[in-house]
Design an enzyme around this catalytic site. Sequence first.
Site, PDB file in Angstrom:
ATOM      1  N   LYS B 229       0.865  -1.172   0.000  1.00 32.22           N
ATOM      2  CA  LYS B 229       0.000   0.000   0.000  1.00 32.22           C
ATOM      3  C   LYS B 229       0.906   1.226   0.000  1.00 32.22           C
ATOM      4  O   LYS B 229       1.457   1.617   1.013  1.00 32.22           O
ATOM      5  CB  LYS B 229      -0.915   0.010   1.229  1.00 32.22           C
ATOM      6  N   ARG B 234      -3.146   8.472  -5.590  1.00 34.29           N
ATOM      7  CA  ARG B 234      -3.829   7.558  -6.495  1.00 34.29           C
ATOM      8  C   ARG B 234      -4.110   8.274  -7.811  1.00 34.29           C
ATOM      9  O   ARG B 234      -4.545   9.430  -7.804  1.00 34.29           O
ATOM     10  CB  ARG B 234      -5.128   7.132  -5.806  1.00 34.29           C
ATOM     11  N   ARG B 249      -6.902  11.280  -8.090  1.00 39.29           N
ATOM     12  CA  ARG B 249      -8.170  10.836  -7.514  1.00 39.29           C
ATOM     13  C   ARG B 249      -9.085  11.998  -7.178  1.00 39.29           C
ATOM     14  O   ARG B 249     -10.284  11.853  -7.091  1.00 39.29           O
ATOM     15  CB  ARG B 249      -7.900  10.000  -6.261  1.00 39.29           C
ATOM     16  N   GLU B 277      -0.413   4.516  -8.569  1.00 37.20           N
ATOM     17  CA  GLU B 277      -0.095   5.492  -7.536  1.00 37.20           C
ATOM     18  C   GLU B 277       1.035   6.375  -8.039  1.00 37.20           C
ATOM     19  O   GLU B 277       2.076   5.868  -8.473  1.00 37.20           O
ATOM     20  CB  GLU B 277       0.354   4.746  -6.268  1.00 37.20           C
ATOM     21  N   ARG B 394     -16.621  -0.381  -1.811  1.00 45.17           N
ATOM     22  CA  ARG B 394     -17.523  -1.487  -1.478  1.00 45.17           C
ATOM     23  C   ARG B 394     -16.798  -2.492  -0.619  1.00 45.17           C
ATOM     24  O   ARG B 394     -15.613  -2.733  -0.793  1.00 45.17           O
ATOM     25  CB  ARG B 394     -18.034  -2.143  -2.762  1.00 45.17           C
ATOM     26  N   LYS B 400      -7.667  -2.644   2.713  1.00 42.33           N
ATOM     27  CA  LYS B 400      -6.346  -2.099   3.033  1.00 42.33           C
ATOM     28  C   LYS B 400      -5.981  -2.551   4.443  1.00 42.33           C
ATOM     29  O   LYS B 400      -6.771  -2.429   5.374  1.00 42.33           O
ATOM     30  CB  LYS B 400      -6.286  -0.582   2.868  1.00 42.33           C
TER      31      LYS B 400
END
Lengths: 335, 538
Positions: B229, B234, B249, B277, B394, B400
């Site tokens: 991560k 993003r 994002r 990313e 969702r 994460k």
Amino acid sequence: MTATEALLQLTRDGLFCPAGRFWIDPWRPVERAVLTHAHADHARPGSERYLAAAEGELVLRRRLGPEARIEAVPYGAEVDRDGVRVSLHPAGHVLGSAQVRLEHRGQVCVVSGDYKAAADPTCAVFEPVACHHFVTESTFGLPVFRWPETAEVVDELHAWWRGNQEQGKASLLYAYALGKAQRLLASIDPSIGPIWTHGAVENLVEDYRGAGVPLPPTRRVSEAPDGTDWSRALVVAPPSAHATPWMRRFGALSTAFASGWMALRGTRRRRSVDRGFVLSDHADWGALIGAIEQTGAQRVWVTHGYREPLVRWLEEAGLEARAIAARFESEGDDR
Amino acid sequence: MKAFAALYNRLDSTTKTNEKVAAMADYFERARPADAAWALWFLSGGRPKRLIASGRLRQWAAVAAGIPDWLFEECYDAVGDLAETIALLVPAAPQPNEDPLHLWVEERLLGLRALEEDELRERLLAAWAELDRRQLFVWNKLITGALRVGVSKRLAVRALASVARVDAATLTHRLAGNWRPTAAAYEALFSADTSDADLSRPYPFFLAHPLEGEPAALGAHDDWQAEWKWDGIRAQVVRRGGRVFLWSRGEELVTESFPEVAESARLLPDGCVIDGELMAWKDGGPLPFAVLQRRLGRKKPGPKILADAPAALVAYDLLEWRGEDYRSRPLGERRSRLTGLLDSLPATDRVLASPVVAAADWAELEAARLAARERSAEGLMLKRLSSAYGVGRRRGDWWKWKLDPFTLDAVLIYAQRGHGRRASLYTDYTFGVWHEGKLVPIAKAYSGLTDAEIRRVDRFVRRHTTDRFGPVRAVEPELVFEIAFEGIRESKRHKSGIALRFPRMARWRDDKKPKEADTLDAARALLQAPAPARDEGR
């Protein structure tokens, strides 16, 4: 020590008159207390005897308990305390609020307590009292505080209430339970819709009525039958009721808060209410300066609020000014 | 100006996003294009280059208000917002000027630039004298910079989309780059032919939920793909019609801000969209987020910053391939396409695949996660191999699995008033840890307390002030807080010699005495720590 300082001293229990052996709004229980008004930061229970304005006796008794020994005197009447002539004069803050005038050997001191200059249908209007030494509050002692006309604020409040009715929302108005709530009730147009109250507000509404202040009909929320339609109602509650389960019963609602602090966007947003109405029971900057000038006092003690700026302003105007401590200091969001 | 001030007031009186959007939509519905263009520009975060030094502004406002400078400063300290302080102090016009917004901006505001001091002062005082209190506030906001009324470009675009009947992505595309707020440019936003924007359109980002509890509850470990991560931004790169579009994002087009990434992306075949990313990346590995931060907000980075803080897109997923929407295909298939594609490119290290973390079981993955910080990662991502690339956030397929933050117990030593909704309350705190019998400042933190806790700390500060330095109060060292933070590094700029990343108040430790707070040595020990200490009986 000068003559007026001898008349009034700041001690660890608050303001003290040594010649008359009494305290004004003492912070702890004492033998003899003179009270300016019934708010909790001024009227502490436990003293042996109290002297206060007759107009506010009922509300004061609710604060101090039925056993308290209260000598209630009309405004302007003189009482002798060991040679000190004591009289109470309207401060225009809430019902029964008084400035305390002390006279001894030709020296006059006035302790204003909290006060406002604007008219208020629920209490006697502020009366300037000439003196040598004036003790003033400074809750809103900065020039950014400049109150709009009460009538304008009441118009905005009516518009908010009607707007909520159109959207089928209850109107929940937060106001300090003693003073502000009754002033609002006496100022609004009760023909717009039904008015309900939180218990803490309603108890004091009854005291106000008992003292002869006309207020529109109100009903306690706690006595509302199941299925009551709140969508046209105005509900008056203390700020502490905000964001509690108590307010869930109203369904769709809009919240508002009436306070001098609503003049600042930051405090308005921090309260997270939908609307803020700028309505205060304290003097704004202009009224503080005006009131101090009117007394003709050369010596001014400043307590409770933005003390340092007001002291400096007065010093620059040639007065002898000093900041004195207030025991119960907070941001004072509820005023 | 009047209508825009009324809009501002409406935006300011609600915290509900839908009501803000509705207020803006009402405004756009009625406003003339020349005014709406400027409104859109300001609401989207546009701000004029600094017109007036704050010191001058304060002096002149004090003059206009007829009060001494020191009293103005007291007022500013209590209000916490310069635009508002001025609006509350200067006299308001009984008959406000009725000129529309675009005239105020184009003739008055932009005209202030490059004026001599005397002239500037005169124009400013004249402007104040023509506005009512509400307009004064908004005008002051415009000349001092940000509007700060809880709207963003995204919300403004959403409001405009509802009025223009053009979808938000198309509007975003049309507003990207150097959009000029003119009536003509505003009207062009309404064009019903969207083919101009279709080419650049990204897919909605699919987001993961934080994993609570043990990963073993997710079933067999080999049904899952684990990735680092990364702690970056993003982004999606869209390669279509011979062009490259890089979207962050925040639904912002950032192609020009990252030219090295865009250049590498030109090597991708047409009809392809990659999710990944944006990272600062050098010599095959990530640089700290602080380095990437230096790239943010720069429209056209110069050669020096490009060399010092080179960026790369670390790719997670393939969303479109040969013009076909791939999102409903299983992750396993998308992943092998992605690696195949990136392997086939000519050598570039500006678009690269984020490695899959291989493990024999959950325990190995847990060990990998604890070592994440060595790779400047925040933990692991767990994605079900059979999962589609969904929409929004969702539960179920993507998780994460972050590291716990570092923590230290520190003592409150300084406090300062906040700004905006926290103005007049002491909300900005400095914390110290023990070193040779003294408390050394180690972090500033503003967030993490409830409103009720803030009020309690505020009361404490007012009653326990030991010293004042301008707006800062030193307080008696009594209150202990657990400070959580994401990273720690050496810093010559800080008295303590270390700097914390994202410090915030995790808990008020009213069970602890100040003497029980941590030491600087304990903090320095974390500099070497690969992962935060876990489960110390907490």
